[in-house]
Design a protein around this motif. Structure first.
Motif, mmCIF file in Angstrom:
data_model
loop_
_atom_site.group_PDB
_atom_site.id
_atom_site.type_symbol
_atom_site.label_atom_id
_atom_site.label_comp_id
_atom_site.label_asym_id
_atom_site.label_seq_id
_atom_site.Cartn_x
_atom_site.Cartn_y
_atom_site.Cartn_z
ATOM 1 N N LYS A 5 2.105 -12.762 10.060
ATOM 2 C CA LYS A 5 1.205 -11.808 9.261
ATOM 3 C C LYS A 5 0.307 -10.864 10.301
ATOM 4 O O LYS A 5 -0.205 -12.062 10.996
ATOM 5 C CB LYS A 5 0.166 -12.277 8.111
ATOM 6 N N VAL A 6 0.433 -9.719 10.267
ATOM 7 C CA VAL A 6 -0.202 -9.233 11.537
ATOM 8 C C VAL A 6 -1.595 -8.772 10.741
ATOM 9 O O VAL A 6 -1.563 -8.093 9.572
ATOM 10 C CB VAL A 6 0.487 -7.647 11.821
ATOM 11 N N GLU A 7 -2.530 -8.934 11.368
ATOM 12 C CA GLU A 7 -3.926 -8.677 10.744
ATOM 13 C C GLU A 7 -4.473 -7.370 11.104
ATOM 14 O O GLU A 7 -4.497 -6.804 12.420
ATOM 15 C CB GLU A 7 -5.050 -9.653 11.506
ATOM 16 N N GLN A 8 -4.698 -6.673 10.111
ATOM 17 C CA GLN A 8 -5.163 -5.172 10.243
ATOM 18 C C GLN A 8 -6.479 -4.978 10.760
ATOM 19 O O GLN A 8 -7.343 -5.871 10.290
ATOM 20 C CB GLN A 8 -4.754 -4.424 9.098
ATOM 21 N N PRO A 9 -6.724 -4.077 11.794
ATOM 22 C CA PRO A 9 -8.122 -3.956 12.135
ATOM 23 C C PRO A 9 -8.989 -3.297 10.820
ATOM 24 O O PRO A 9 -8.422 -2.868 10.272
ATOM 25 C CB PRO A 9 -8.105 -3.129 13.239
ATOM 26 N N ARG A 10 -10.327 -3.608 11.027
ATOM 27 C CA ARG A 10 -11.117 -3.251 9.919
ATOM 28 C C ARG A 10 -11.137 -1.667 10.139
ATOM 29 O O ARG A 10 -11.217 -0.939 11.318
ATOM 30 C CB ARG A 10 -12.542 -3.627 10.232
ATOM 31 N N ASP A 25 -9.417 -0.060 15.246
ATOM 32 C CA ASP A 25 -8.671 0.948 14.397
ATOM 33 C C ASP A 25 -8.318 2.462 15.109
ATOM 34 O O ASP A 25 -7.510 3.002 15.085
ATOM 35 C CB ASP A 25 -9.340 0.945 13.087
#
Length: 606
Positions: A16-21, A27
């Motif tokens: 799972k790739v952690e999405q930036p805030r 981002d």
């Protein structure tokens, strides 16, 4: 039910790739840049990404306007669309001249009587200038009369330059120094070659086949330098991988590929010198080919760099030659470097000779004695037992025949030109530590070797370079030989003989523009205004060009110019495609061969 279906299968889940805030710096950094998107779109549509703004002034009407021209870069690192356009032009040049059946030579016209009259007067002036040297007079009077005749000769040469003569009647500068002559006798350690009178024909021999069919094949050859020591290699013969010199079998992406098996015994000095003088070896090769073949062999090719960092060349030859003769010529091709000896370093890079202002020469830092000049060092080579400082030789040659119109012909043309848009060292750029060490070791050897008679590295070998001056720093010569982007080779990357197709690159560009205008039938006259003005007989005299500066008020920003150019190119391509379909449809109803010709010509500029 099979045994495999009895056991449950688990599908590995991707990490799972952690999405930036949202709104964070990570981002924002993931979003593409607007300038990069504009550049990518320009490259997709073949628009120059760094066009030059020129101010064109019409000397007849006084009208001044800003026009844009492509930068004309030949390397993709500078401008990918211009480099690709140049590569396609080279492909067209090689394709048109490879399998010619008629001679492409153009017979020159005879000079007119007005031109011969000027040449006659020029001959009388040359005779009078030489006769003054034998007349009794003072040196001051002789110098004054020679200067007067030289002024008349310069004025007459300028008048000859405005006539229809091609080239120069005499050399531009008078060099009255005695020329150094070398023996042209071949070396005893090289095989002899047959020497035939060179026939002026440039078309190869035709062969008769079955059913009266005539074949006129050509050749594709590869010239490679000899080995400087065993290197790690991956050689595949079908499904079998041959063992390397080290005894192991390497994969196609091994980190030690193309590096020396034993770096301590690898001849880096010879590898560097072969790279420096490889261009001269190629010139000698083509001289030997024409003399041994007995006809004016024409060629077109490019120089590339092998993974082992040695230059080699691919050439398309019009006509065929026996492979035995080609191998014999390769074994007998060499280039002798008649320079002072530079076998061992006399001075170190950190303690070089120093400049003496009073003597205007470089002296030894300890004894303060001046070093031998370049002329004195060359005088030592006049002895009967003198030997050249180095002899560069050609190594292996691979040759195969190519038929016209086959798939191999097109594949070979693209194979020759596949690296002309890249820098010489791009395709051999090191990836692993071993390859970087090999690259750095060869570059270090090149940094202390002399590249020319004026190279500052001659001071390391106890000789003052030709045209010596203050400020020379050994080990930091600015010549292209010592740069990491060339790695020793400084000759021309693309080599095309003069009678290959009978056309220059400018002629091929003009042919492409004429084809486009014929297809469009005047529909795009506004976009071709600059080309039409250049084709006018008095276009070079009527218009005056100067480089416009980016800060000029009439020069729009680069981004605006790129956007307009992209839109114009999209519209131009759409109109061209429509005109090609209309032309092919019209020709198909009247003349089917003409339609086929129109479709085939469309690949030239697409």
């Amino acid at each position: 039910m099979s045994q495999q279906q009895l056991f449950p299968t688990t599908t590995p889940t991707p990490p799972k790739v952690e999405q930036p805030r949202p709104g964070s710096r990570a981002d924002r950094m993931r979003k593409p840049l607007a300038k990069d998107a504009l550049k990518q779109l320009a490259e997709q549509h073949g628009v120059c990404v760094r066009p030059l703004a020129l101010r064109r002034t019409d000397t007849t009407t006084g009208l001044t306007e800003v026009v844009e021209v492509p930068c004309g870069a030949t390397l993709a690192a500078k401008c990918k669309p211009c480099a690709e356009r140049s590569r396609r032009l080279r492909i067209q040049q090689i394709r048109e001249g490879w399998h010619l059946t008629d001679e492409p030579t153009v017979r020159p016209d005879k000079p007119g009587e007005d031109v011969l009259a000027l040449v006659r007067v020029r001959a009388h002036l040359e005779f009078e200038r030489e006769a003054i040297q034998y007349q009794p007079m003072t040196p001051e009077e002789r110098a004054a009369q020679v200067a007067e005749i030289d002024a008349a000769i310069a004025e007459l040469d300028e008048a000859l330059g405005e006539t229809s003569l091609r080239g120069h009647l005499t050399p531009k500068d008078r060099d009255e120094r005695p020329r150094r002559k070398r023996s042209t006798r071949r070396r005893q350690d090289t095989p002899d070659l047959p020497r035939l009178p060179v026939d002026p024909r440039t078309v190869g021999r035709a062969y008769s086949g079955r059913a009266g069919k005539t074949y006129r094949p050509s050749m594709l050859i590869t010239l490679t330098l000899g080995s400087h020591g065993p290197v790690h290699s991956h050689l595949r013969r079908g499904a079998y991988v041959a063992p390397c010199e080290c005894g192991q079998r390497h994969g196609p992406h091994d980190d030690v590929l193309s590096t020396p098996v034993d770096p301590t015994t690898y001849d880096y000095r010879r590898a560097a010198l072969d790279s420096i003088h490889f261009a001269r070896v190629l010139d000698r090769w083509w001289q030997n080919v024409r003399r041994a073949a007995g006809w004016n062999v024409q060629y077109a090719g490019a120089v590339e760099l092998q993974r082992r960092l040695a230059p080699h060349a691919h050439f398309a030859i019009r006509g065929t030659l026996p492979r035995r003769l080609l191998k014999q010529i390769a074994a007998a091709t060499y280039h002798q470097v008649w320079w002072p000896s530079f076998d061992e370093l006399v001075y170190r890079v950190d303690k070089p000779p120093v400049w003496d202002v009073d003597r205007q020469a470089y002296v030894d830092p300890k004894t303060r004695q001046p070093l031998p000049t370049w002329g004195e060092a060359l005088e030592a080579l006049e002895e009967p037992d003198s030997r050249p400082a180095y002899v560069a030789r050609l190594g292996r040659i691979d040759a195969r025949g190519i038929e016209q119109g086959t798939r191999d012909a097109e594949r070979s043309i693209r194979y020759v030109t596949k690296y002309v848009t890249k820098d010489l060292t791009d395709q051999a750029r090191p990836r692993s530590d071993a390859q970087k060490a090999h690259f750095d070791r060869l570059h270090a050897e090149l940094s202390v070797l002399p590249c020319s008679p004026t190279c500052a590295n001659w001071l390391l070998y106890g000789v003052q370079p030709d045209g010596v001056k203050a400020g020379l720093t050994p080990g930091r010569c600015t010549g292209k030989v010592h740069q990491r982007s060339t790695l020793g080779f400084t000759g021309r990357r693309v080599l095309v003989s003069r009678q290959w197709s009978g056309k220059t690159l400018a002629d091929h560009r003009a042919d492409n523009r004429a084809w486009v205008r014929a297809i469009l039938a005047g529909g795009m006259a506004d976009t071709e205004e600059h080309d039409q003005a250049a084709d006018e007989p008095d276009g070079s005299k009527r218009y005056r060009f100067e480089l416009a500066r980016p800060e000029d008020p009439d020069v729009p920003p680069l981004e605006h110019r790129l956007l307009r150019a992209i839109s114009a190119r999209i519209r131009w391509r759409a109109d061209l495609d429509t005109a090609r379909i209309r032309t092919a449809t019209t020709a198909a109803t009247t003349d089917p061969p003409a339609a086929l010709a129109a479709v085939s010509l469309g690949g030239v500029t697409a």
